[in-house]
Design a protein around this motif. Structure first.
Motif, PDB file in Angstrom:
ATOM      1  N   GLY A 285      89.576  76.583  44.511  1.00  0.00           N
ATOM      2  CA  GLY A 285      90.053  75.312  45.054  1.00  0.00           C
ATOM      3  C   GLY A 285      89.677  75.151  46.507  1.00  0.00           C
ATOM      4  O   GLY A 285      89.264  74.067  46.943  1.00  0.00           O
ATOM      5  N   LEU A 286      89.790  76.237  47.262  1.00  0.00           N
ATOM      6  CA  LEU A 286      89.440  76.187  48.674  1.00  0.00           C
ATOM      7  C   LEU A 286      87.947  75.965  48.869  1.00  0.00           C
ATOM      8  O   LEU A 286      87.520  75.202  49.742  1.00  0.00           O
ATOM      9  CB  LEU A 286      89.876  77.488  49.352  1.00  0.00           C
ATOM     10  N   ASN A 287      87.134  76.645  48.056  1.00  0.00           N
ATOM     11  CA  ASN A 287      85.685  76.442  48.128  1.00  0.00           C
ATOM     12  C   ASN A 287      85.321  74.978  47.906  1.00  0.00           C
ATOM     13  O   ASN A 287      84.485  74.416  48.615  1.00  0.00           O
ATOM     14  CB  ASN A 287      84.976  77.305  47.083  1.00  0.00           C
ATOM     15  N   CYS A 288      85.952  74.375  46.904  1.00  0.00           N
ATOM     16  CA  CYS A 288      85.643  72.985  46.575  1.00  0.00           C
ATOM     17  C   CYS A 288      86.135  72.037  47.666  1.00  0.00           C
ATOM     18  O   CYS A 288      85.443  71.075  48.022  1.00  0.00           O
ATOM     19  CB  CYS A 288      86.256  72.619  45.226  1.00  0.00           C
ATOM     20  N   CYS A 289      87.330  72.307  48.200  1.00  0.00           N
ATOM     21  CA  CYS A 289      87.854  71.467  49.292  1.00  0.00           C
ATOM     22  C   CYS A 289      86.977  71.568  50.534  1.00  0.00           C
ATOM     23  O   CYS A 289      86.759  70.578  51.238  1.00  0.00           O
ATOM     24  CB  CYS A 289      89.284  71.882  49.630  1.00  0.00           C
ATOM     25  N   ARG A 290      86.481  72.765  50.802  1.00  0.00           N
ATOM     26  CA  ARG A 290      85.611  72.963  51.962  1.00  0.00           C
ATOM     27  C   ARG A 290      84.224  72.389  51.719  1.00  0.00           C
ATOM     28  O   ARG A 290      83.596  71.825  52.628  1.00  0.00           O
ATOM     29  CB  ARG A 290      85.492  74.467  52.247  1.00  0.00           C
ATOM     30  N   ALA A 291      83.738  72.495  50.481  1.00  0.00           N
ATOM     31  CA  ALA A 291      82.367  72.095  50.183  1.00  0.00           C
ATOM     32  C   ALA A 291      82.146  70.597  50.338  1.00  0.00           C
ATOM     33  O   ALA A 291      81.062  70.167  50.754  1.00  0.00           O
ATOM     34  CB  ALA A 291      81.998  72.521  48.761  1.00  0.00           C
ATOM     35  N   PHE A 292      83.167  69.792  50.020  1.00  0.00           N
ATOM     36  CA  PHE A 292      82.946  68.339  50.051  1.00  0.00           C
ATOM     37  C   PHE A 292      82.635  67.848  51.464  1.00  0.00           C
ATOM     38  O   PHE A 292      81.572  67.243  51.692  1.00  0.00           O
ATOM     39  CB  PHE A 292      84.150  67.600  49.454  1.00  0.00           C
ATOM     40  N   PRO A 293      83.507  68.071  52.467  1.00  0.00           N
ATOM     41  CA  PRO A 293      83.171  67.574  53.806  1.00  0.00           C
ATOM     42  C   PRO A 293      81.961  68.269  54.418  1.00  0.00           C
ATOM     43  O   PRO A 293      81.166  67.634  55.123  1.00  0.00           O
ATOM     44  CB  PRO A 293      84.446  67.858  54.617  1.00  0.00           C
ATOM     45  N   VAL A 294      81.808  69.569  54.162  1.00  0.00           N
ATOM     46  CA  VAL A 294      80.679  70.300  54.743  1.00  0.00           C
ATOM     47  C   VAL A 294      79.354  69.719  54.266  1.00  0.00           C
ATOM     48  O   VAL A 294      78.445  69.444  55.066  1.00  0.00           O
ATOM     49  CB  VAL A 294      80.758  71.799  54.396  1.00  0.00           C
ATOM     50  N   ASN A 295      79.228  69.517  52.962  1.00  0.00           N
ATOM     51  CA  ASN A 295      77.947  69.045  52.428  1.00  0.00           C
ATOM     52  C   ASN A 295      77.738  67.555  52.607  1.00  0.00           C
ATOM     53  O   ASN A 295      76.593  67.092  52.591  1.00  0.00           O
ATOM     54  CB  ASN A 295      77.830  69.462  50.965  1.00  0.00           C
ATOM     55  N   MET A 296      78.820  66.810  52.800  1.00  0.00           N
ATOM     56  CA  MET A 296      78.661  65.432  53.274  1.00  0.00           C
ATOM     57  C   MET A 296      77.919  65.427  54.602  1.00  0.00           C
ATOM     58  O   MET A 296      76.942  64.694  54.795  1.00  0.00           O
ATOM     59  CB  MET A 296      80.040  64.779  53.443  1.00  0.00           C
ATOM     60  N   VAL A 297      78.378  66.278  55.522  1.00  0.00           N
ATOM     61  CA  VAL A 297      77.770  66.359  56.854  1.00  0.00           C
ATOM     62  C   VAL A 297      76.340  66.887  56.768  1.00  0.00           C
ATOM     63  O   VAL A 297      75.428  66.376  57.427  1.00  0.00           O
ATOM     64  CB  VAL A 297      78.628  67.263  57.765  1.00  0.00           C
ATOM     65  N   VAL A 298      76.119  67.921  55.949  1.00  0.00           N
ATOM     66  CA  VAL A 298      74.793  68.521  55.830  1.00  0.00           C
ATOM     67  C   VAL A 298      73.764  67.497  55.372  1.00  0.00           C
ATOM     68  O   VAL A 298      72.703  67.324  55.998  1.00  0.00           O
ATOM     69  CB  VAL A 298      74.818  69.714  54.849  1.00  0.00           C
ATOM     70  N   PHE A 299      74.072  66.784  54.290  1.00  0.00           N
ATOM     71  CA  PHE A 299      73.081  65.858  53.735  1.00  0.00           C
ATOM     72  C   PHE A 299      72.923  64.593  54.572  1.00  0.00           C
ATOM     73  O   PHE A 299      71.826  64.042  54.666  1.00  0.00           O
ATOM     74  CB  PHE A 299      73.433  65.513  52.289  1.00  0.00           C
ATOM     75  N   VAL A 300      74.010  64.133  55.186  1.00  0.00           N
ATOM     76  CA  VAL A 300      73.868  62.960  56.059  1.00  0.00           C
ATOM     77  C   VAL A 300      72.978  63.296  57.254  1.00  0.00           C
ATOM     78  O   VAL A 300      72.097  62.514  57.626  1.00  0.00           O
ATOM     79  CB  VAL A 300      75.249  62.456  56.524  1.00  0.00           C
ATOM     80  N   ALA A 301      73.195  64.471  57.863  1.00  0.00           N
ATOM     81  CA  ALA A 301      72.352  64.884  58.986  1.00  0.00           C
ATOM     82  C   ALA A 301      70.907  65.094  58.532  1.00  0.00           C
ATOM     83  O   ALA A 301      69.956  64.679  59.218  1.00  0.00           O
ATOM     84  CB  ALA A 301      72.900  66.167  59.605  1.00  0.00           C
ATOM     85  N   TYR A 302      70.742  65.716  57.366  1.00  0.00           N
ATOM     86  CA  TYR A 302      69.397  65.975  56.834  1.00  0.00           C
ATOM     87  C   TYR A 302      68.644  64.671  56.574  1.00  0.00           C
ATOM     88  O   TYR A 302      67.502  64.490  57.024  1.00  0.00           O
ATOM     89  CB  TYR A 302      69.529  66.785  55.547  1.00  0.00           C
ATOM     90  N   GLU A 303      69.296  63.750  55.876  1.00  0.00           N
ATOM     91  CA  GLU A 303      68.649  62.476  55.558  1.00  0.00           C
ATOM     92  C   GLU A 303      68.417  61.643  56.812  1.00  0.00           C
ATOM     93  O   GLU A 303      67.409  60.931  56.922  1.00  0.00           O
ATOM     94  CB  GLU A 303      69.499  61.683  54.559  1.00  0.00           C
ATOM     95  N   ALA A 304      69.338  61.726  57.781  1.00  0.00           N
ATOM     96  CA  ALA A 304      69.180  60.950  59.019  1.00  0.00           C
ATOM     97  C   ALA A 304      67.943  61.397  59.786  1.00  0.00           C
ATOM     98  O   ALA A 304      67.193  60.570  60.318  1.00  0.00           O
ATOM     99  CB  ALA A 304      70.435  61.106  59.887  1.00  0.00           C
ATOM    100  N   VAL A 305      67.709  62.705  59.850  1.00  0.00           N
ATOM    101  CA  VAL A 305      66.531  63.213  60.552  1.00  0.00           C
ATOM    102  C   VAL A 305      65.253  62.773  59.847  1.00  0.00           C
ATOM    103  O   VAL A 305      64.283  62.349  60.484  1.00  0.00           O
ATOM    104  CB  VAL A 305      66.587  64.750  60.661  1.00  0.00           C
TER     105      VAL A 305
END
Length: 314
Positions: A285-305
């Motif tokens: 549960g913790l992995n999933c809760c952490r994964a959502f905001p983390v990977n939102m940030v990762v992919f938004v930054a990746y796509e923005a660049v």
């Protein structure tokens, strides 16, 4: 540019998700914790906010390289597969192409991440190991007379309770000196099993969700679509990775005191026998809760660049 975008996205993600990663590792390696909030309260009470960021400096320094290699490997593998199968690197890939490229990306990461994962886990869990050692040295004798003040001063059993590892680099040097090169790659078999199928799931689910969330008449999803697709891809990847993540953490933390596990299979069998099959899903549960905001940030930054690169004049 894929490598640069991956590096920036990875740094943003690790800064957002590290505190919950510390809690996750402690839940997986310390049976005393009954749940998420118990671990958070205990960590804060003992170490305050600083305790949630133990071992952060090394991941921040290395995550740019790891994330860069991960995203770059994925894109380059996908381009080569498309060129081989369809005659053009820009051809639309099939789902099996994305899956194979994602798996290759995960496997390449292991050679870079294993030493840093060992240092991170050791630093995140060393406070608990020291506390247990102090409790053992202070345990009353069977006669029950230890509460009585001694007639003469008695030196303490262990006068030095300083942390064994003073930081990430000191931790790596100590592990290499005491356990050899194999110590730096402890748990790498579990890490290989974790990264291969989880990164295949990661990139495949992101590609499918982006396709679903792309508005009619557009070639790419908007920012909201990238946020949702990235977050969900991270959750799905950790959902399939958690069992091997538990085993990986236990194998890497095993060098703190007495050795409990002889290898991956022994760790799996011993953990399940002692704590039941649910142990393999500790921290899910913790992995999933952490994964959502983390990977939102990762992919938004990746796509923005990547989009910034296309927007700039060449």
């Amino acid at each position: 540019m894929d490598f640069v975008a991956g590096a920036i996205g990875g740094i943003c993600g690790v800064v957002v998700g590290y505190p919950l990663d510390t809690v996750k590792v402690r839940i997986q390696t310390e049976p005393k914790y009954t749940g998420l909030w118990h671990c958070i309260r205990d960590t804060y009470r003992r170490e305050r906010v600083r305790g949630f960021y133990r071992g952060l400096s090394l991941p921040v320094c290395t995550v740019s390289l790891v994330s860069s290699v991960s995203f770059g490997t994925y894109r380059h593998c996908l381009a080569h597969i498309c060129h081989f199968r369809y005659g053009s690197a820009d051809a639309k890939p099939a789902k099996v192409d994305i899956t194979l490229s994602g798996c290759a990306s995960g496997l390449v990461r292991v050679f870079l991440t294993s030493p840093t994962e060992v240092a991170k886990v050791r630093l995140q869990t060393q406070t608990q190991s020291q506390a247990q050692s102090r409790m053992q040295t202070r345990r009353p004798s069977a006669s029950g007379l230890t509460a009585t003040l001694p007639m003469c001063p008695v030196p303490p059993v262990s006068p030095d309770h300083r942390p064994k590892y003073r930081g990430p680099l000191h931790c790596l040097a100590t592990v290499a000196r005491e356990e050899g090169l194999r110590g730096l790659y402890k748990g790498s078999s579990a890490l290989l099993l974790r990264e291969g199928h989880s990164f295949a799931t990661y990139f495949l689910s992101y590609a499918i969700l982006c396709e679903w969330l792309t508005p009619v008449g557009h070639s790419q999803p908007d920012v909201a679509g990238v946020l949702v697709a990235g977050g969900c891809a991270g959750v799905l990847a950790w959902a399939v990775a958690t069992p091997m993540d538990v085993i990986k953490s236990r194998l890497q933390a095993d060098g703190q005191g007495l050795r409990r596990y002889r290898g991956l299979l022994h760790c799996v069998v011993s953990s399940v026998r002692e704590e039941g099959p649910r142990v393999l899903f500790k921290g899910l549960g913790l992995n999933c809760c952490r994964a959502f905001p983390v990977n939102m940030v990762v992919f938004v930054a990746y796509e923005a660049v990547l989009r910034l690169r296309h927007a700039l004049p060449t």
